[in-house]
Scaffold this motif. Structure first.
Motif, PDB file in Angstrom:
ATOM      1  N   LYS A  89       0.802  -1.114  -0.107  1.00  0.00           N
ATOM      2  CA  LYS A  89      -0.031   0.258  -0.033  1.00  0.00           C
ATOM      3  C   LYS A  89       0.735   1.275   0.013  1.00  0.00           C
ATOM      4  O   LYS A  89       1.992   1.223   0.477  1.00  0.00           O
ATOM      5  N   ILE A  91       1.251   5.397   0.720  1.00  0.00           N
ATOM      6  CA  ILE A  91       0.642   6.583   1.406  1.00  0.00           C
ATOM      7  C   ILE A  91       1.357   7.702   1.106  1.00  0.00           C
ATOM      8  O   ILE A  91       2.684   8.054   1.232  1.00  0.00           O
ATOM      9  N   GLU A 169      -6.645   1.922  -5.925  1.00  0.00           N
ATOM     10  CA  GLU A 169      -6.668   0.974  -4.895  1.00  0.00           C
ATOM     11  C   GLU A 169      -5.560   0.824  -3.927  1.00  0.00           C
ATOM     12  O   GLU A 169      -5.747   0.397  -2.859  1.00  0.00           O
ATOM     13  N   ARG A 170      -4.437   1.333  -4.440  1.00  0.00           N
ATOM     14  CA  ARG A 170      -3.273   0.998  -3.777  1.00  0.00           C
ATOM     15  C   ARG A 170      -2.865   2.486  -2.925  1.00  0.00           C
ATOM     16  O   ARG A 170      -1.912   2.402  -2.225  1.00  0.00           O
ATOM     17  N   LEU A 172      -3.393   6.011  -0.560  1.00  0.00           N
ATOM     18  CA  LEU A 172      -4.340   6.940   0.227  1.00  0.00           C
ATOM     19  C   LEU A 172      -3.359   8.233   0.339  1.00  0.00           C
ATOM     20  O   LEU A 172      -2.100   8.333   0.541  1.00  0.00           O
ATOM     21  N   LYS A 184      -8.297   6.989   8.771  1.00  0.00           N
ATOM     22  CA  LYS A 184      -8.174   6.880   7.156  1.00  0.00           C
ATOM     23  C   LYS A 184      -7.093   5.801   7.279  1.00  0.00           C
ATOM     24  O   LYS A 184      -6.996   4.941   6.417  1.00  0.00           O
ATOM     25  N   GLU A 187      -8.136   2.371   8.491  1.00  0.00           N
ATOM     26  CA  GLU A 187      -9.130   1.725   7.392  1.00  0.00           C
ATOM     27  C   GLU A 187      -8.294   1.149   6.080  1.00  0.00           C
ATOM     28  O   GLU A 187      -8.896   0.133   5.598  1.00  0.00           O
ATOM     29  N   PHE A 188      -7.391   2.030   5.597  1.00  0.00           N
ATOM     30  CA  PHE A 188      -6.612   1.882   4.441  1.00  0.00           C
ATOM     31  C   PHE A 188      -5.964   0.529   4.634  1.00  0.00           C
ATOM     32  O   PHE A 188      -5.698  -0.392   3.827  1.00  0.00           O
TER      33      PHE A 188
END
Length: 221
Positions: A89, A91, A169-170, A172, A184, A187-188
């Motif tokens: 993910k 950020i 989708e990856r 934030l 946030k 949740e992510f």
């Protein structure tokens, strides 16, 4: 070694040290420039990866033992890292360009002006690497001071590129000026919200107080 699960795409002085602390609180072992200052890194390999983008880099070796990575040098390698770790993910923390520039100028820029002869071999390697790769060398070539508007434009272009290039989708995206909290991020990442407040550390004042100690870590012992 577990691959990177979280990649920070934000430049230094956008709350990256707070994010590092937050990710650690969520159970990740998080790489940050602080780890490099503590001698826990491979600045020569990051420099080689920057100089030879066409060649495969040994990212697993460079991030051995880490599950997340934020700040420099990670921010300089977002494209190859998200390809190397397709499940990670990403950020991105944005900040007003003017306040970001002032924060960099009044803190980490000072590290780039230290005479490398004060450092040991590792310290010299780390300083050369950082000046070379950070925003494509704006510390090294003098552009950071000579042309602030161009540097701010590069900063904004980087953020825009991340938002366009990284699959949504990856990704934030957070904004430091609007405040950052747990909801946030948790949740992510699929993590429960901690009972403790979101960390807010490493202000310009705090970092300036710490700079002598950081510099001393890279001097011959």
């Amino acid at each position: 070694m577990a691959p990177l699960e979280v990649i920070g795409a934000a430049y230094s002085r956008t709350g990256t040290d707070s994010l590092r602390t937050a990710l650690n609180m969520l159970g990740y072992k998080t790489h940050h420039m602080r780890a490099m200052f503590e001698g826990n890194g491979h600045p020569e390999l990051f420099a080689q990866a920057y100089d030879n983008p066409e060649k495969p880099a040994d990212w697993d070796r460079m991030y051995e033992g880490w599950e997340a990575a934020v700040d420099c040098p990670t921010v300089c390698f977002i494209r190859p890292l998200i390809a190397a770790y397709p499940d990670a993910k990403v950020i991105l923390i944005e900040r007003d360009a003017d306040s970001w520039y002032d924060s960099v100028k009044n803190s980490i820029y000072k590290l780039s002006t230290v005479d490398e002869e004060e450092y040991d071999d590792y310290g010299r390697c780390l300083q050369r690497m950082t000046k070379k790769i950070w925003m494509d060398g704006v510390f090294e070539n003098g552009e950071f001071i000579a042309n602030p508007d161009a540097v701010k434009a590069k900063y904004k272009a980087h953020n825009a590129w991340v938002k366009e290039y990284v699959p949504q989708e990856r990704l934030l995206t957070l904004n430091l000026n609007e405040g950052i909290g747990w909801e946030k991020i948790c949740e992510f990442l699929g993590k429960p919200v901690p009972d403790e407040p979101y960390p807010r550390i490493n202000s310009t004042t705090q970092l300036n107080e710490e700079l002598p100690q950081l510099i001393d870590q890279l001097k011959p012992q």
